[in-house]
Design a protein around this motif. Structure first.
Motif, PDB file in Angstrom:
ATOM      1  N   PRO A  82       0.815  -1.227   0.000  1.00 26.35           N
ATOM      2  CA  PRO A  82       0.000   0.000   0.000  1.00 26.35           C
ATOM      3  C   PRO A  82       0.847   1.275   0.000  1.00 26.35           C
ATOM      4  N   PHE A  83       0.242   2.338  -0.480  1.00 26.68           N
ATOM      5  CA  PHE A  83       0.839   3.675  -0.350  1.00 26.68           C
ATOM      6  C   PHE A  83       0.796   4.099   1.116  1.00 26.68           C
ATOM      7  N   ASP A  84       1.559   5.113   1.438  1.00 24.78           N
ATOM      8  CA  ASP A  84       1.514   5.724   2.769  1.00 24.78           C
ATOM      9  C   ASP A  84       0.084   6.211   3.034  1.00 24.78           C
ATOM     10  N   PRO A  85      -0.577   5.704   4.085  1.00 26.94           N
ATOM     11  CA  PRO A  85      -1.989   6.077   4.327  1.00 26.94           C
ATOM     12  C   PRO A  85      -2.182   7.554   4.655  1.00 26.94           C
ATOM     13  N   GLN A  86      -1.099   8.248   5.030  1.00 27.59           N
ATOM     14  CA  GLN A  86      -1.218   9.684   5.346  1.00 27.59           C
ATOM     15  C   GLN A  86      -1.434  10.531   4.092  1.00 27.59           C
ATOM     16  N   LEU A  87      -1.100   9.998   2.942  1.00 23.08           N
ATOM     17  CA  LEU A  87      -1.209  10.776   1.704  1.00 23.08           C
ATOM     18  C   LEU A  87      -2.672  10.907   1.284  1.00 23.08           C
ATOM     19  N   SER A  88      -2.966  11.985   0.550  1.00 25.18           N
ATOM     20  CA  SER A  88      -4.318  12.126  -0.001  1.00 25.18           C
ATOM     21  C   SER A  88      -4.506  11.085  -1.102  1.00 25.18           C
ATOM     22  N   SER A  89      -5.721  10.926  -1.577  1.00 22.65           N
ATOM     23  CA  SER A  89      -5.997   9.846  -2.542  1.00 22.65           C
ATOM     24  C   SER A  89      -5.380  10.104  -3.913  1.00 22.65           C
ATOM     25  N   PHE A  90      -5.466  11.349  -4.389  1.00 20.64           N
ATOM     26  CA  PHE A  90      -4.961  11.674  -5.730  1.00 20.64           C
ATOM     27  C   PHE A  90      -3.611  12.360  -5.577  1.00 20.64           C
ATOM     28  N   LEU A  91      -2.594  11.763  -6.165  1.00 18.29           N
ATOM     29  CA  LEU A  91      -1.221  12.132  -5.825  1.00 18.29           C
ATOM     30  C   LEU A  91      -0.512  12.872  -6.953  1.00 18.29           C
ATOM     31  N   PRO A  92       0.380  13.795  -6.588  1.00 17.59           N
ATOM     32  CA  PRO A  92       1.289  14.329  -7.604  1.00 17.59           C
ATOM     33  C   PRO A  92       2.235  13.214  -8.064  1.00 17.59           C
ATOM     34  N   ARG A 414     -10.571  15.329  -7.952  1.00 19.00           N
ATOM     35  CA  ARG A 414      -9.340  14.969  -7.230  1.00 19.00           C
ATOM     36  C   ARG A 414      -9.281  15.554  -5.820  1.00 19.00           C
ATOM     37  N   GLN A 415     -10.234  16.406  -5.479  1.00 22.53           N
ATOM     38  CA  GLN A 415     -10.239  16.970  -4.116  1.00 22.53           C
ATOM     39  C   GLN A 415     -10.792  15.975  -3.100  1.00 22.53           C
ATOM     40  N   LEU A 416     -11.420  14.909  -3.578  1.00 17.39           N
ATOM     41  CA  LEU A 416     -11.987  13.910  -2.669  1.00 17.39           C
ATOM     42  C   LEU A 416     -10.900  12.936  -2.216  1.00 17.39           C
ATOM     43  N   SER A 417     -11.091  12.392  -1.006  1.00 17.06           N
ATOM     44  CA  SER A 417     -10.183  11.347  -0.521  1.00 17.06           C
ATOM     45  C   SER A 417     -11.007  10.173  -0.016  1.00 17.06           C
ATOM     46  N   TYR A 418     -10.427   8.985  -0.159  1.00 16.96           N
ATOM     47  CA  TYR A 418     -11.147   7.754   0.157  1.00 16.96           C
ATOM     48  C   TYR A 418     -10.333   6.890   1.118  1.00 16.96           C
ATOM     49  N   ARG A 419     -11.042   5.943   1.718  1.00 15.09           N
ATOM     50  CA  ARG A 419     -10.374   4.953   2.564  1.00 15.09           C
ATOM     51  C   ARG A 419     -11.028   3.602   2.312  1.00 15.09           C
ATOM     52  N   LEU A 420     -10.202   2.562   2.196  1.00 22.91           N
ATOM     53  CA  LEU A 420     -10.743   1.211   2.072  1.00 22.91           C
ATOM     54  C   LEU A 420     -11.103   0.712   3.462  1.00 22.91           C
ATOM     55  N   VAL A 421     -12.328   0.231   3.617  1.00 26.85           N
ATOM     56  CA  VAL A 421     -12.818  -0.215   4.921  1.00 26.85           C
ATOM     57  C   VAL A 421     -12.744  -1.739   5.037  1.00 26.85           C
ATOM     58  N   SER A 422     -13.006  -2.437   3.914  1.00 28.96           N
ATOM     59  CA  SER A 422     -12.989  -3.898   3.918  1.00 28.96           C
ATOM     60  C   SER A 422     -12.745  -4.369   2.495  1.00 28.96           C
ATOM     61  N   ALA A 423     -12.826  -5.659   2.274  1.00 30.75           N
ATOM     62  CA  ALA A 423     -12.628  -6.215   0.928  1.00 30.75           C
ATOM     63  C   ALA A 423     -13.703  -5.756  -0.043  1.00 30.75           C
ATOM     64  N   THR A 424     -14.831  -5.278   0.490  1.00 33.00           N
ATOM     65  CA  THR A 424     -15.937  -4.889  -0.393  1.00 33.00           C
ATOM     66  C   THR A 424     -16.366  -3.429  -0.226  1.00 33.00           C
ATOM     67  N   CYS A 425     -15.886  -2.760   0.820  1.00 31.29           N
ATOM     68  CA  CYS A 425     -16.395  -1.412   1.126  1.00 31.29           C
ATOM     69  C   CYS A 425     -15.280  -0.363   1.175  1.00 31.29           C
ATOM     70  N   TRP A 426     -15.627   0.826   0.715  1.00 32.88           N
ATOM     71  CA  TRP A 426     -14.765   2.006   0.868  1.00 32.88           C
ATOM     72  C   TRP A 426     -15.616   3.111   1.465  1.00 32.88           C
ATOM     73  N   GLU A 427     -14.952   4.151   1.951  1.00 37.28           N
ATOM     74  CA  GLU A 427     -15.704   5.306   2.464  1.00 37.28           C
ATOM     75  C   GLU A 427     -14.995   6.594   2.035  1.00 37.28           C
ATOM     76  N   LEU A 428     -15.798   7.647   1.973  1.00 39.54           N
ATOM     77  CA  LEU A 428     -15.282   8.971   1.668  1.00 39.54           C
ATOM     78  C   LEU A 428     -14.706   9.566   2.950  1.00 39.54           C
ATOM     79  N   VAL A 429     -13.489  10.112   2.855  1.00 37.92           N
ATOM     80  CA  VAL A 429     -12.868  10.719   4.041  1.00 37.92           C
ATOM     81  C   VAL A 429     -13.101  12.217   3.970  1.00 37.92           C
ATOM     82  N   THR A 430     -13.644  12.761   5.015  1.00 36.34           N
ATOM     83  CA  THR A 430     -13.963  14.205   4.992  1.00 36.34           C
ATOM     84  C   THR A 430     -12.812  14.998   5.579  1.00 36.34           C
TER      85      THR A 430
END
Length: 430
Positions: A82-92, A414-430
């Motif tokens: 995985p990428f560093d979880p501290q990074l935003s979802s859309f990366l330079p 690209r301003q949105l950020s996400y997090r994977l919650v499980s093998a089937t679910c993701w959530e929007l990070v505010t």
């Protein structure tokens, strides 16, 4: 007897191939990775320079300065890193380059890379064993930065040289009459030099849209010229759409397909890239290499006549790193014998049947390597055949959500950020 594998290219696909070869020391010797440049990362390695280097070799990178990923890191990552979880979802792009350097270091790939080394030729060598069975090895000739050439023998070759370095420029009648600047997005690095200028951008796919939005923000006037019906996505003020370019008149005026005319200071081609493998002789391999198609390739990877040569990452409209990861593991399962391929004739028939079906469904020949929605079943089929874990359903789910967002908010998704919650679910990070 351990098998010896050559890997051409140390971008994401080549690093992935080397990582998995190294994880199977009972089957393969450490790979030899040939890399033309002095760095890993391939297309992600930003190079300010365009054209050619002082040594005459072409600049391969098509990366521009302000590019950010159009897929979130949660979908883009290799499944086992995985990428560093501290990074935003859309990366330079710099963060993706750092990620690939970390991947290379973590899996200890670097000692096996020969930097600044060009592959000059990859040639099959057929020998017949006592039992009349044909065995194919590969003669790989390379040259280092001093020009010293050597030829080595390998049991298999992974072609991981990418397809974003040979610009495709469509033929436009009268282009020599154009009075302004002509360039391909391959040579685009930043928007500021185009401030105050009128730019006609040819092509409205990912790079055409992205670069048009950059140009407008820098004060350019942009016409987005393409062959599709007008885009319905909200575009920034300053971007006009037009039909595609038909010709350039004697006085430098651009004539469009609908009969109207435009003047511009700059013609910028965002028209994609050609497949280019100067180190291969396609005819010798039973392959046809055209601008946008390499065929026939069984499972989009291997020529049926030479099933120890693998093209990794050749498909388009895919989730790249996960796709490479699946292809590499399938290819290694072919080499270690755990996947048994059909005979050559059956493989050729299967590829031909698939292509005919796509053409009958209206897919243009030059789009036969575009996967899009078919990529998920494809990766699942590779996993089932070779016995490795399939991609998690959440990868597809989030990928499709981002495609929806991109169509609705091309400027802001690209301003949105996400997090994977499980093998089937993701959530929007505010």
């Amino acid at each position: 007897m351990l098998q010896r594998v050559a890997v051409v290219g140390a971008g994401a696909a080549g690093l992935c191939a080397a990582r998995h070869i190294l994880s199977r020391p009972g089957t393969f010797t450490p790979p030899v990775v040939f890399e033309l440049s002095g760095n890993v990362g391939g297309t992600w390695c930003y190079e300010e320079q365009v054209g050619t280097y002082p040594n005459g070799r072409p600049v391969l990178s098509s990366m521009y300065r302000d590019l950010r990923t159009n897929l979130p890191k949660e979908v883009m990552m290799f499944p086992d890193f995985p990428f560093d979880p501290q990074l935003s979802s859309f990366l330079p792009h710099q963060e993706v380059q750092r990620y690939l350097e970390s991947y290379c270091q973590h899996f200890q790939v670097r000692p096996h890379i020969r930097f600044n080394t060009a592959v000059e030729s990859v040639t099959p060598v057929s020998t017949t064993t006592d039992g009349e069975e044909r065995k194919v090895t590969w003669a790989v000739t390379s040259s280092d930065s001093s020009g010293h050439q050597k030829t080595e023998t390998f049991d298999a070759v992974f072609v991981c040289s990418g397809h974003y370095s040979d610009p495709h420029v469509p033929d436009i009648p009268g282009i020599q009459n154009f009075k302004g600047q002509v360039l391909h997005s391959h040579a685009y690095r930043s928007a500021e030099p185009f401030s105050g200028r009128t730019v006609l951008v040819l092509g409205a796919k990912a790079s055409g849209l992205d670069i048009s939005m950059e140009l407008v923000k820098a004060g350019a006037k942009v016409t987005l010229s393409h062959r599709y019906p007008p885009l319905t996505v909200p575009l920034p003020l300053g971007i006009q759409q037009s039909s595609c370019v038909a010709a350039v008149e004697d006085d430098g005026t651009i004539r469009l397909q609908d009969g109207s005319a435009r003047r511009a200071d700059v013609l910028m081609f965002c028209t994609g890239y050609n497949f280019s493998y100067p180190f291969l002789d396609p005819a010798q391999l039973g392959l046809e290499v055209q601008d946008h198609l390499v065929s026939p390739l069984y499972r989009y990877m291997l020529p049926p006549a030479f099933p120890s040569l693998f093209f990794i990452g050749i498909c388009k409209i895919i989730c790249p790193f996960p796709n490479f990861n699946c292809q590499v593991q399938f290819a290694l399962a072919v080499l270690d014998g755990s996947v048994r391929l059909p005979p050559q004739e059956r493989m050729e028939e299967e590829v031909g049947r698939e292509q005919r079906l796509m053409l009958e469904q209206g897919v243009q020949r030059r789009h036969l390597l575009k996967m899009d929605q078919d990529q998920w079943d494809y990766c699942d089929a590779l996993a089932a055949s070779a016995g490795f874990p399939p991609l998690l359903p959440v990868v597809r789910s989030l990928y499709e959500e981002v495609w929806r967002q991109r169509r609705v908010h091309p400027e802001n998704y690209r301003q949105l950020s996400y997090r994977l919650v499980s093998a089937t679910c993701w959530e929007l990070v505010t």
